[in-house]
Design a protein around this motif. Structure first.
Motif, mmCIF file in Angstrom:
data_model
loop_
_atom_site.group_PDB
_atom_site.id
_atom_site.type_symbol
_atom_site.label_atom_id
_atom_site.label_comp_id
_atom_site.label_asym_id
_atom_site.label_seq_id
_atom_site.Cartn_x
_atom_site.Cartn_y
_atom_site.Cartn_z
ATOM 1 N N GLU A 1 6.881 -23.892 97.721
ATOM 2 C CA GLU A 1 5.973 -22.881 97.185
ATOM 3 C C GLU A 1 4.985 -22.460 98.261
ATOM 4 O O GLU A 1 4.566 -23.271 99.076
ATOM 5 C CB GLU A 1 5.193 -23.465 95.997
ATOM 6 C CG GLU A 1 4.140 -22.509 95.468
ATOM 7 C CD GLU A 1 3.315 -23.090 94.330
ATOM 8 O OE1 GLU A 1 3.888 -23.534 93.326
ATOM 9 O OE2 GLU A 1 2.075 -23.098 94.466
ATOM 10 N N GLU B 1 1.546 -17.354 93.066
ATOM 11 C CA GLU B 1 2.127 -18.517 93.744
ATOM 12 C C GLU B 1 3.643 -18.339 93.783
ATOM 13 O O GLU B 1 4.293 -18.327 92.755
ATOM 14 C CB GLU B 1 1.791 -19.801 92.978
ATOM 15 C CG GLU B 1 0.302 -19.995 92.735
ATOM 16 C CD GLU B 1 0.027 -21.144 91.760
ATOM 17 O OE1 GLU B 1 0.711 -22.166 91.820
ATOM 18 O OE2 GLU B 1 -0.875 -20.985 90.924
ATOM 19 N N GLU C 1 7.349 -19.354 94.378
ATOM 20 C CA GLU C 1 8.278 -20.482 94.528
ATOM 21 C C GLU C 1 9.610 -19.964 95.053
ATOM 22 O O GLU C 1 10.000 -18.831 94.763
ATOM 23 C CB GLU C 1 8.494 -21.190 93.185
ATOM 24 C CG GLU C 1 7.235 -21.878 92.682
ATOM 25 C CD GLU C 1 7.428 -22.625 91.369
ATOM 26 O OE1 GLU C 1 6.605 -23.497 91.086
ATOM 27 O OE2 GLU C 1 8.379 -22.320 90.629
ATOM 28 N N HIS D 1 3.658 -18.021 89.424
ATOM 29 C CA HIS D 1 2.456 -18.084 88.610
ATOM 30 C C HIS D 1 1.485 -17.011 89.091
ATOM 31 O O HIS D 1 1.108 -17.008 90.253
ATOM 32 C CB HIS D 1 1.792 -19.454 88.733
ATOM 33 C CG HIS D 1 2.655 -20.582 88.251
ATOM 34 N ND1 HIS D 1 2.278 -21.897 88.322
ATOM 35 C CD2 HIS D 1 3.889 -20.572 87.680
ATOM 36 C CE1 HIS D 1 3.237 -22.649 87.815
ATOM 37 N NE2 HIS D 1 4.228 -21.872 87.426
ATOM 38 N N GLU E 1 8.167 -28.180 96.176
ATOM 39 C CA GLU E 1 8.106 -28.090 94.721
ATOM 40 C C GLU E 1 8.931 -29.222 94.111
ATOM 41 O O GLU E 1 9.424 -30.094 94.830
ATOM 42 C CB GLU E 1 8.596 -26.708 94.264
ATOM 43 C CG GLU E 1 7.449 -25.756 93.897
ATOM 44 C CD GLU E 1 6.545 -26.297 92.801
ATOM 45 O OE1 GLU E 1 7.047 -27.000 91.923
ATOM 46 O OE2 GLU E 1 5.326 -26.029 92.839
HETATM 47 MG MG MG Z 1 3.159 -24.280 91.222
#
Ligand code: MG
Ligand code: ADP
Length: 743
Positions: A309, A231, A233, A358, A302
């Motif tokens: 994101e 993920e 960002e 992530h 976010e």
């Molecule tokens: Mg997140």
């Protein structure tokens, strides 16, 4: 006198306020070549994967190619020319004029060197592309970081096609280039890039996992591969603001900047409506990525203002790593078309959330057995046997992460992530694992149980079959954990937003591979005493759950109490990057990576050097930038303002005015200037000292991470105080509120 004309920053803000969204091009105008808005019609149109080669290759050649891709094998010399010809025809038909091996040196970015298809036969021009050009290329490798692995005078290295990742056409400003995802190796086979060790770690994990599965009675497994869903960002700010900030341009983060009265405390940005200009930019990024076959499926705001994101559907790790590089590159490029700048740095703005990546990670099976093919090993099953299998792989992850937490911490150690790890919003530098209530109960029951019950009975009694539903309902998952189990995968959250994920994921693969191997040996030993395999497995799993209790933590990872508790549990906490990187040199990490064959000793050593050097360079760049900003922007603004106060005070006095309030403000600013000068002197001293150090990387890094970082913090404090005092017309740097809350 303060300048009466307003500074550039104000003009920039005025221009920006007038901007409207740039319309997203229709995919047909944008090189996709189809008059359709349906993503499924143009998804992957600029990639050429195995499936597209099916009709064009003989059955035998196709089978060999599939084997190369699915099982990670090398392509044989007979098949390569046929594949090269097909790829050439496809690329030329699409309008590509050049090709390049696209690889990932240890810069965190990708590298490419374009060669034309153009060649000459008897003086006549034609397009050609040979098997050897597809399979191998020799860039001038002398200027890539090698950590001393390859002295520059013997700068020979070559790139080799990695057929597991589909070739693609990069299309920028109408220029089309065939990109061939490749590994980058030295002439003696040394890994000079990020991908080679990742592939090695995938191979070793596969081999170890197959051995364990066979022991468990799961036959016919061809490969176990890891899956990855990163993920991403990022921040998007206006290009004009960016261009006026030397710190963003040079270092990717603001080195100074007073916090605005409103940051993220209203909690109104997260999942809020996406601003229109940003929406247009993101949609165009997605469109470009779809053409490249990158399956982006979510987008949202976010937590921090101007932070966003995007996340893909997960893919096989080796492909997902390449795709994440494309995501980062595409974000950077497309943003510019919208007069925006993508900031991928882990902490572009102080005082508000930083960005992470992530990494959702799991392990899956390739098998000719349809019951097993595509099966996710971290997904709880329905039968007791399936759940024993689930638990043993879970145990392997726990053991790997517990034992190799230092290496995993090293894998995410960069100058950027240092500002994020342990800051308020990000997981701390302590690596722990979150399991959720139900699994914790299962794990603890097993750990504390006696081995009188059979594995089957134990699974039934614990209700492990209920896991899938329980996990689905487990909505309030711990968001503060650096490594969390989220139902059917782990989420490694401490990874930085700008980094190449190949390195941290390679470390995770290796740590888990080693644990799987050790667990297999333990089960084999147990089978000498116990007859039933599942019972033997449960016995070993019980041991692993006991041994790894310390790494499991369900509470708030951001609390001060956890730091103390973790220390009591003996969990390492490497706060600064140099000490984190140092973990790459320990015997434990060495034994892990060298024994598994992921690195040779020299390669591992070179990784440490490359990463430490990078940290030092980043710090030096930041300190130089800061000093220059203090000297050329902050101090001049402060002097201009204090000069105007003095002048006006003098005028008041000359006019016989007895109350001269300018003096109080002038004194305050004078004091702030002195503070800044003092901090600047300390910064300068440390900078010079650091630059005077040669061939003592560790001492240099140590100095920069302590005195260097402290000096920067002091200079920032003084500068931010000045920013809040001086006449707005004297201040040339775009302020936080302007960058983060565009109007
Ligand atoms: Mg997140
Ligand atoms: P969230 O965790 O934000 O609730 P999801 O659970 O849908 O969202 O997944 C987040 C990311 O995890 C996505 O990129 C998704 O593709 C990825 N993911 C889901 N399953 C797996 C898996 N088995 N292996 C790796 N990544 C996965």
């Amino acid at each position: 006198m303060p300048s009466t004309s307003s500074p550039h920053r104000k003009a920039a803000s005025r221009d920006i306020a007038k901007r409207t969204a740039r319309p997203v091009p229709h995919p047909s105008e944008n090189g996709a070549g189809v008059p359709s808005l349906k993503v499924s019609d143009y998804f992957g149109i600029n990639t050429f994967g195995v499936r597209q080669m099916r009709d064009k290759l003989s059955r035998d050649a196709y089978a060999k190619l599939v084997a190369a891709v699915r099982l990670g094998k090398k392509l044989d010399p007979d098949t390569a020319p046929k594949v090269a010809a097909i790829i050439r025809d496809w690329a030329i038909a699409k309008g590509a004029t050049h090709f390049t091996h696209w690889f990932q040196p240890q810069t965190g970015l990708t590298a490419e060197k374009h060669d034309a298809f153009l060649s000459f036969e008897d003086g006549a021009p034609l397009e050609s592309f040979s098997a050897s050009q597809l399979v191998q290329s020799e860039p001038d490798a002398s200027s890539f970081p090698s950590g001393g692995l390859r002295a520059t005078w013997e700068a020979r290295g070559y790139t080799a096609w990695n057929p597991a990742s589909p070739v693609f056409i990069a299309e920028w400003a109408g220029v089309k280039t065939l990109c061939i995802p490749s590994v980058f190796i030295g002439y003696n086979g040394e890994a000079l890039d990020e991908v080679t060790p990742l592939l090695r770690s995938s191979d070793v994990l596969s081999a170890k996992a197959i051995e364990l599965l066979e022991l468990l009675g799961d036959k016919g497994v061809q490969r176990v591969f890891t899956t990855l869903g990163p993920e991403q960002e990022y921040f998007l700010i206006d290009r004009d603001h960016f261009a006026l900030r030397p710190d963003l341009v040079m270092a990717g983060r603001t080195l100074i900047g007073a916090p605005p009265p409103r940051g993220q405390q209203l909690e109104d940005h997260y999942f809020g409506g996406i601003p229109e200009r940003v929406q247009a930019c993101i949609a165009e990024v997605e469109q470009e990525l779809y053409k490249l076959g990158v399956p982006i499926v979510t987008r949202h705001n976010e937590v921090a203002p101007s932070q966003f994101e995007m996340a893909p559907r997960f893919e096989e790790t080796d492909v997902a790593v390449d795709h994440n590089q494309l995501v980062m590159a595409t974000l950077r490029r497309v943003a510019l078309r919208h007069n925006l700048q993508a900031l991928l740095h882990e902490k572009p703005f102080a005082g508000i959330n930083g960005s992470g990546k992530h990494c959702n990670w799991s392990m899956s099976i390739t098998a000719d057995n349809p019951d097993l093919d595509g099966f996710n090993l971290l997904k709880p099953g329905k039968t007791p046997h399936q759940n024993i299998r689930f638990l043993v792989f879970l145990a392997a992850v726990l053991r790997g992460v517990h034992k190799h937490a230092p290496a995993l911490r090293a894998g995410i150690g960069t100058s950027g992530n240092e500002h994020r790890l342990g800051a308020n919003e990000a997981p701390p530098a302590i690596i722990s694992v979150f399991m959720g209530d139900f699994l914790t109960h299962v794990i603890e029951s097993i750990a504390s149980g006696k081995s009188t019950r059979s594995a089957e009975e134990e699974m039934i009694k614990l209700g492990v079959t209920r896991l899938p539903e329980v996990q689905r309902d487990n909505t309030d998952r711990n968001r503060t954990s650096p490594f969390a189990f989220t139902g059917n995968k782990f989420e490694f959250r401490a990874v930085g937003s700008s980094q190449s994920i190949a390195f941290p994921v390679m470390l995770l693969n290796a740590a888990v591979a080693e644990a799987i191997g050790d667990i297999t040996s333990e089960i084999k030993a147990e089978l000498k005493k116990t007859k039933k395999v599942d019972d033997a497995v449960l016995k070993v799993v019980r041991g692993v759950f006991k041994e790894t209790a310390a790494v499991r933590f369900e509470g708030n990872n951001y609390s001060e109490d956890w730091v103390k508790e973790a220390a009591k549990r003996g969990l390492p906490n490497f706060r600064r990057t140099p000490e984190a990187l140092k973990q790459l040199t320990t015997k434990q990490t060495h034994d892990l990576l060298v024994k598994l064959g992921v690195f040779t000793e020299e390669e591992l050593e070179s990784r440490y050097h490359v990463r430490l050097e990078r940290y030092i360079k980043d710090m030096l760049i930041e300190m130089h930038t800061m000093r220059e900003m203090v000297d050329t922007l902050v101090l001049p603004a402060a002097f201009t303002y204090s000069g105007s106060l003095a002048e006006s005070a003098a005028q008041a006095k000359a006019a016989g005015i007895s109350v001269i309030p300018q003096i109080e403000t002038a004194n305050a600013i004078g004091k702030a200037i002195q503070d800044l000068q003092k901090a600047r002197a300390a910064l300068s001293k440390t900078l010079e000292k650091a630059e005077g150090m040669h061939d003592e990387l560790e001492a240099q890094a140590q100095l920069l991470t302590s005195q260097g970082a402290d000096a920067m913090a002091e200079a920032r404090k003084a500068s931010d105080a000045i920013e809040l005092m001086v006449d707005d017309n004297c201040w040339h740097l775009p302020k936080y509120r302007e960058m983060l809350f565009p109007v």
